[in-house]
Design an enzyme around this catalytic site. Structure first.
Site, PDB file in Angstrom:
ATOM      1  N   LYS A 199       0.845  -1.195   0.000  1.00 32.46           N
ATOM      2  CA  LYS A 199       0.000   0.000   0.000  1.00 32.46           C
ATOM      3  C   LYS A 199       0.887   1.256   0.000  1.00 32.46           C
ATOM      4  O   LYS A 199       0.661   2.183  -0.741  1.00 32.46           O
ATOM      5  CB  LYS A 199      -0.903  -0.048   1.235  1.00 32.46           C
ATOM      6  N   GLU A 205      10.862  -4.618   4.225  1.00 27.90           N
ATOM      7  CA  GLU A 205      10.993  -6.006   3.783  1.00 27.90           C
ATOM      8  C   GLU A 205      10.567  -6.157   2.325  1.00 27.90           C
ATOM      9  O   GLU A 205      11.254  -6.786   1.508  1.00 27.90           O
ATOM     10  CB  GLU A 205      10.118  -6.936   4.641  1.00 27.90           C
ATOM     11  N   GLY A 252      -4.852  -2.217   5.170  1.00 28.13           N
ATOM     12  CA  GLY A 252      -4.032  -3.336   4.691  1.00 28.13           C
ATOM     13  C   GLY A 252      -4.616  -4.690   5.057  1.00 28.13           C
ATOM     14  O   GLY A 252      -4.784  -5.566   4.203  1.00 28.13           O
ATOM     15  N   ARG A 253      -4.981  -4.869   6.324  1.00 26.75           N
ATOM     16  CA  ARG A 253      -5.457  -6.187   6.761  1.00 26.75           C
ATOM     17  C   ARG A 253      -6.889  -6.479   6.316  1.00 26.75           C
ATOM     18  O   ARG A 253      -7.418  -7.556   6.592  1.00 26.75           O
ATOM     19  CB  ARG A 253      -5.294  -6.325   8.281  1.00 26.75           C
ATOM     20  N   GLU A 338      -3.948  -6.872  15.371  1.00 28.83           N
ATOM     21  CA  GLU A 338      -3.493  -5.551  14.912  1.00 28.83           C
ATOM     22  C   GLU A 338      -4.653  -4.544  15.011  1.00 28.83           C
ATOM     23  O   GLU A 338      -4.430  -3.349  15.146  1.00 28.83           O
ATOM     24  CB  GLU A 338      -2.953  -5.628  13.473  1.00 28.83           C
ATOM     25  N   HIS A 369      -2.864 -32.717  18.349  1.00 26.37           N
ATOM     26  CA  HIS A 369      -1.613 -33.393  18.701  1.00 26.37           C
ATOM     27  C   HIS A 369      -0.530 -32.398  19.099  1.00 26.37           C
ATOM     28  O   HIS A 369       0.649 -32.750  19.146  1.00 26.37           O
ATOM     29  CB  HIS A 369      -1.158 -34.279  17.539  1.00 26.37           C
ATOM     30  N   LYS A 479       9.849  -0.675  13.758  1.00 28.88           N
ATOM     31  CA  LYS A 479      10.290  -0.367  12.386  1.00 28.88           C
ATOM     32  C   LYS A 479      11.368   0.713  12.419  1.00 28.88           C
ATOM     33  O   LYS A 479      12.370   0.622  11.712  1.00 28.88           O
ATOM     34  CB  LYS A 479       9.112   0.178  11.563  1.00 28.88           C
TER      35      LYS A 479
HETATM   36  O1  F6P Z   1       2.925  -4.176   9.892  1.00 30.29           O
HETATM   37  C1  F6P Z   1       2.285  -2.982   9.678  1.00 30.29           C
HETATM   38  C2  F6P Z   1       1.676  -2.833   8.325  1.00 30.29           C
HETATM   39  O2  F6P Z   1       1.479  -1.485   8.122  1.00 30.29           O
HETATM   40  C3  F6P Z   1       0.395  -3.621   8.138  1.00 30.29           C
HETATM   41  O3  F6P Z   1      -0.713  -3.020   8.671  1.00 30.29           O
HETATM   42  C4  F6P Z   1       0.351  -3.755   6.658  1.00 30.29           C
HETATM   43  O4  F6P Z   1      -0.554  -4.724   6.287  1.00 30.29           O
HETATM   44  C5  F6P Z   1       1.800  -4.112   6.373  1.00 30.29           C
HETATM   45  O5  F6P Z   1       2.524  -3.318   7.290  1.00 30.29           O
HETATM   46  C6  F6P Z   1       2.264  -3.910   4.973  1.00 30.29           C
HETATM   47  O6  F6P Z   1       2.211  -2.574   4.554  1.00 30.29           O
HETATM   48  P1  F6P Z   1       2.347  -2.169   3.036  1.00 30.29           P
HETATM   49  O7  F6P Z   1       1.203  -2.755   2.284  1.00 30.29           O
HETATM   50  O8  F6P Z   1       2.313  -0.672   3.032  1.00 30.29           O
HETATM   51  O9  F6P Z   1       3.656  -2.689   2.529  1.00 30.29           O
END
Ligand code: F6P
Length: 517
Positions: A199, A205, A252-253, A338, A369, A479
């Site tokens: 987003k 990452e 995002g979620r 979250e 299990h 972060k």
């Molecule tokens: O971990 C925090 C967060 O902002 C989540 O809410 C989101 O889903 C994820 O990082 C990824 O963010 P982006 O889509 O901006 O890479």
């Protein structure tokens, strides 16, 4: 009352005290006895809707408790808050954003331009889906993203493999080089399409992984992006007509329904993807129109609040009896924890009552299990959600019957227990609550229904707790630290290609400079 900040906090309502009083007797209640007293208990405490059956009879509740919980719901301004969400008000107060994942599946809104945006982006998504599915040279799709830009699509792909007839999907989320290398070793740069889903298009990452994969794939003709930061995606090198835009009102979620679902659509076909959206849309209608005592997500939420705030239970187990839903607990960990792992009210003040529980789980029967021992005989009571499919989507019918028999056996064992004072290690205390949600079969429609039920459960709990379920400030500090520490490690090791020295890692673990060690 449309302003989230204006609603009373749960502890300020008359029902809070009533529920505290009722919890004292509930601690002595026997669920088994409740069934003996009332042969109609199952009839009363289940809801059948859109082919789903939600059984909540095996809980430590009575009519009186349920009435007080629905009273609490209404006193906390739930109806107004629900209406504010779907109409497009900026209910995410700390970021001044609307929350409109429902419009992605066709549930209306008054927010200007939202429906138009959905129509246009769905059209582009369909175009890209069909382009990739009909391109015989594309055998694999690598989806790069993390958190909400990863877990929903990864879950949906696993859950819908039985209808997946497109290119094979691979997901890269973690910033672990071994994971990236392993994924790339399974694909060929000439026959792979790459989707970068972020987003913000700034997530550390995702960007680091995207750079490696972009170098690997050579050329940009099979490179796609999904982002609210279209400029960022373009400067990265993604062709403009390969970028699907997002909006800040898609959390995002909560984004698997949007163009973030592109890899799923590529795998299962756009028509199947619309069935997935239809399931969620039907869950929306059920959530918006059904009275609380007949509303599956609302009932799930009320039970959770009852246990968290009045019975002092801290965790919630999610037990899908389907291997394809093995990632469902992980998915809910993000959506629930979250969203509702918060300590500040919508009024911007610290709160003094409990909010979201620890959510965990595993696909049955693997769970039996591993950790089910603790649910049966541990010192904490952990309510569980059993999720089952009535019909198999394969021809090993004996297996399916065995799977479901195990789920029902677990919920019965949790409730009934087994007395054995002579051999305490064989004693099962019982009286441990669980819900059972039975869906017809594993298909796109039912997956949409299931995921949206839980989204609405989490919204409802946030509404009662008076918190903002749609921001996630708690992820920011780590972060920021990671960026600072990374810079320091890079400086000490002169080149990013050199692994961190033990000494420099230790210095940061101890909160000291290397010089001081
Ligand atoms: O971990 C925090 C967060 O902002 C989540 O809410 C989101 O889903 C994820 O990082 C990824 O963010 P982006 O889509 O901006 O890479």
């Amino acid at each position: 009352m449309s302003n989230n900040a204006a609603a009373p906090l749960p502890t300020e309502t008359p029902e809070w005290q009533t529920l505290l009083t009722l919890s004292a007797s509930a601690r002595q209640m026997s669920i088994h006895q409740q069934f003996e007293n009332d042969p109609q208990r199952f009839d009363k405490f289940h809801v059948a809707q859109n082919g789903a059956l939600f059984d909540f009879s095996k809980h430590l509740i009575t009519d009186e408790i349920l009435a007080a919980l629905t009273g609490l719901l209404s006193s906390c301004g739930f109806e107004e808050k629900r209406a504010a969400m779907v109409s497009g008000e900026a209910i995410n107060l700390s970021e001044n954003r609307a929350v409109l994942h429902t419009v992605l599946r066709g549930t209306g809104t008054q927010k200007e331009g939202a429906q138009e945006f959905v129509k246009t982006s769905m059209h582009s998504m369909m175009w890209i889906t069909n382009k990739i599915r009909t391109d015989n040279t594309i055998k694999d799709v690598i989806h790069i993203g993390i958190g909400g830009s990863h877990v929903g699509p990864a879950l949906a792909y696993d859950a819908l493999k039985n209808v997946a007839d497109g290119p094979k999907l691979h997901f890269i989320s973690n910033i672990d080089g071994a994971f990236v290398k392993e994924t790339l070793s399974k694909c060929s740069p000439d026959s792979t399409a790459v989707i970068i889903a972020s987003k913000t298009f700034t997530t550390q990452e995702t960007m680091a992984n995207a750079h490696v994969v972009k170098d690997w794939i050579s050329g940009t003709q099979n490179l796609y992006a999904i982002s609210d930061n279209t400029d960022g995606a373009q400067s990265f090198g993604v062709p403009a007509d390969h970028i699907l835009p997002m909006r800040d009102w898609i959390g995002g979620r909560y984004s698997v329904w949007s163009s973030i679902g592109l890899p799923v659509a590529i795998a299962i076909g756009f028509e199947n993807f619309t069935h997935f959206l239809r399931g969620a849309a039907d869950a929306d209608q059920h959530f918006l129109l059904s009275p609380p005592e007949n509303n599956i997500p609302v009932l799930m939420a009320l039970l959770g609040v009852w246990y968290r705030n009045f019975m002092d239970y801290r965790a919630q187990a999610i037990l899908p009896y389907a291997q394809g839903l093995a990632k469902f607990p992980l998915y809910l960990q993000q959506v629930d924890m979250e969203s509702n792992g918060k300590s500040v009210s919508n009024q911007g003040a610290f709160i003094d009552y409990k909010t979201g529980p620890v959510v965990f789980g595993e696909a049955g029967t693997d769970a039996q299990h591993t950790f089910m021992q603790c649910l049966h005989q541990g010192t904490d009571v952990i309510p569980a959600d059993f999720i089952l499919f009535k019909n198999a989507n394969h021809d090993l019918h004996g297996h399916h019957t065995m799977l479901n028999a195990n789920a029902l056996a677990q919920s019965k064992a949790l409730m009934d227990g087994q007395e054995n004072q002579a051999e305490p290690h064989r004693h099962f205390p019982g009286n441990r609550p669980s819900s059972t949600l039975i869906l017809e079969e594993q298909n796109p429609y039912n997956l949409g229904l299931l995921m949206a039920f839980y989204e609405h459960k989490i919204f409802t709990q946030g509404a009662i707790w008076g918190i903002n379920s749609f921001d996630q400030w708690g992820v920011e500090l780590g972060k920021t630290n990671a960026k600072t520490i990374l810079e320091a490690l890079k400086a000490e090791n002169t080149s990013i290609k050199t692994d961190s020295s033990t000494k420099s890692l230790l210095s940061h673990l101890c909160g000291k400079n290397t010089k001081n060690l």
